[in-house]
Design a protein around this motif. Structure first.
Motif, PDB file in Angstrom:
ATOM      1  N   ASN A  37      -6.796   1.606  -4.406  1.00  0.00           N
ATOM      2  CA  ASN A  37      -8.136   1.193  -3.817  1.00  0.00           C
ATOM      3  C   ASN A  37      -8.626  -0.390  -3.229  1.00  0.00           C
ATOM      4  O   ASN A  37      -9.138  -0.331  -2.208  1.00  0.00           O
ATOM      5  CB  ASN A  37      -9.312   1.399  -4.802  1.00  0.00           C
ATOM      6  CG  ASN A  37      -9.394   2.994  -5.238  1.00  0.00           C
ATOM      7  OD1 ASN A  37      -9.003   3.771  -4.623  1.00  0.00           O
ATOM      8  ND2 ASN A  37      -9.969   3.133  -6.291  1.00  0.00           N
TER       9      ASN A  37
ATOM     10  N   TYR B 142       0.914  -1.202   0.012  1.00  0.00           N
ATOM     11  CA  TYR B 142      -0.033  -0.016   0.034  1.00  0.00           C
ATOM     12  C   TYR B 142       0.853   1.396   0.011  1.00  0.00           C
ATOM     13  O   TYR B 142       0.675   2.212  -0.748  1.00  0.00           O
ATOM     14  CB  TYR B 142      -0.919   0.007   1.270  1.00  0.00           C
ATOM     15  CG  TYR B 142      -1.665   1.193   1.183  1.00  0.00           C
ATOM     16  CD1 TYR B 142      -2.745   1.419   0.325  1.00  0.00           C
ATOM     17  CD2 TYR B 142      -1.583   2.230   2.151  1.00  0.00           C
ATOM     18  CE1 TYR B 142      -3.693   2.637   0.607  1.00  0.00           C
ATOM     19  CE2 TYR B 142      -2.282   3.243   2.231  1.00  0.00           C
ATOM     20  CZ  TYR B 142      -3.212   3.563   1.407  1.00  0.00           C
ATOM     21  OH  TYR B 142      -3.996   4.582   1.540  1.00  0.00           O
TER      22      TYR B 142
ATOM     23  N   GLU C 212      -6.772  -0.745  -0.163  1.00  0.00           N
ATOM     24  CA  GLU C 212      -7.375  -0.162   1.390  1.00  0.00           C
ATOM     25  C   GLU C 212      -8.421  -0.998   1.619  1.00  0.00           C
ATOM     26  O   GLU C 212      -8.824  -1.102   2.786  1.00  0.00           O
ATOM     27  CB  GLU C 212      -7.983   1.373   0.772  1.00  0.00           C
ATOM     28  CG  GLU C 212      -6.820   2.123   0.484  1.00  0.00           C
ATOM     29  CD  GLU C 212      -7.308   3.629  -0.059  1.00  0.00           C
ATOM     30  OE1 GLU C 212      -8.327   3.580  -0.706  1.00  0.00           O
ATOM     31  OE2 GLU C 212      -6.574   4.509   0.203  1.00  0.00           O
TER      32      GLU C 212
ATOM     33  N   SER D 262       0.853   3.670  -3.188  1.00  0.00           N
ATOM     34  CA  SER D 262       0.519   5.089  -2.868  1.00  0.00           C
ATOM     35  C   SER D 262       1.605   6.147  -3.436  1.00  0.00           C
ATOM     36  O   SER D 262       1.229   7.132  -3.947  1.00  0.00           O
ATOM     37  CB  SER D 262       0.140   5.274  -1.271  1.00  0.00           C
ATOM     38  OG  SER D 262      -1.033   4.246  -1.232  1.00  0.00           O
TER      39      SER D 262
ATOM     40  N   GLU E 125      -8.911  -2.610   5.258  1.00  0.00           N
ATOM     41  CA  GLU E 125     -10.090  -2.235   6.100  1.00  0.00           C
ATOM     42  C   GLU E 125     -10.605  -3.499   6.719  1.00  0.00           C
ATOM     43  O   GLU E 125     -11.424  -3.579   7.724  1.00  0.00           O
ATOM     44  CB  GLU E 125     -11.213  -1.774   5.472  1.00  0.00           C
ATOM     45  CG  GLU E 125     -10.744  -0.003   4.940  1.00  0.00           C
ATOM     46  CD  GLU E 125     -11.603   0.709   4.141  1.00  0.00           C
ATOM     47  OE1 GLU E 125     -12.714   0.161   3.821  1.00  0.00           O
ATOM     48  OE2 GLU E 125     -11.027   1.868   3.836  1.00  0.00           O
TER      49      GLU E 125
END
Length: 178
Positions: A170, A124, A173, A128, A177
């Motif tokens: 995305n 991630y 993420e 990013s 989560e």
């Protein structure tokens, strides 16, 4: 199946834009081309020798500017013909995406694997960072709507890379989560 060597086509394409030194070509791979194709520095010079030996490029060595000896490469008629032939051709084979992260995920069998969270977090972070870099390149290379018309193919590649990285971020993420 052996992978097609596309380095000659990339070099012919770059040299077709303008005469370049080996250093200029290396820089192109570090910036624009490097977003979707990687090559070792030594491979560039080996391929330049092959292309010159085939008569597809020619070199001129001399002292330029601040008295530094440089070798510039220029595409020949034969090189332009090969490049045009390649641009006119199509392949019905999709290239395999070699992604070490995905490969590692494949071998993790449990949600409770202690390596999973760190692996996802690191990916991630990297994705990013790459996404932000691509967005900055877009602003720099194409500062306004008119500038994308000067090199529309390059614009499309950069747009594709941004969308790909945005989707990757995305997806990560969403997984993090859960």
């Amino acid at each position: 199946m052996a992978q097609k060597n596309l380095l000659p086509m990339i070099l012919l394409g770059l040299i077709n834009i303008e005469k370049k030194t080996g250093y200029d070509l290396k820089k192109d791979f570090e910036t624009e081309i490097g977003e979707f194709w990687s090559v070792k520095h030594s491979q560039i010079y080996l391929e330049l020798k092959r292309l010159e030996g085939n008569g597809e490029i020619k070199s001129t060595t001399g002292f330029y500017g601040n008295k530094i000896e440089k070798t510039y490469y220029e595409i020949t008629k034969k090189g332009k013909e090969r490049l045009e032939s390649w641009l006119d051709s199509y392949s019905d084979i999709l290239n395999v995406n070699k992604d070490e992260f995905v490969l590692k995920l494949y071998f993790i069998k449990s949600r409770k694997d202690p390596r999973l969270q760190d692996l996802l977090q690191e990916q991630y972070r990297l994705r990013s960072k790459k996404l932000e870099h691509l967005k900055e390149r877009m602003k720099f290379v194409f500062p306004n709507k008119e500038s994308k018309n000067d090199n529309f193919g390059h614009y499309l590649i950069l747009d594709h890379a941004i969308r790909r990285e945005q989707e990757y971020v995305n997806w990560l993420e969403e997984i993090l989560e859960k």
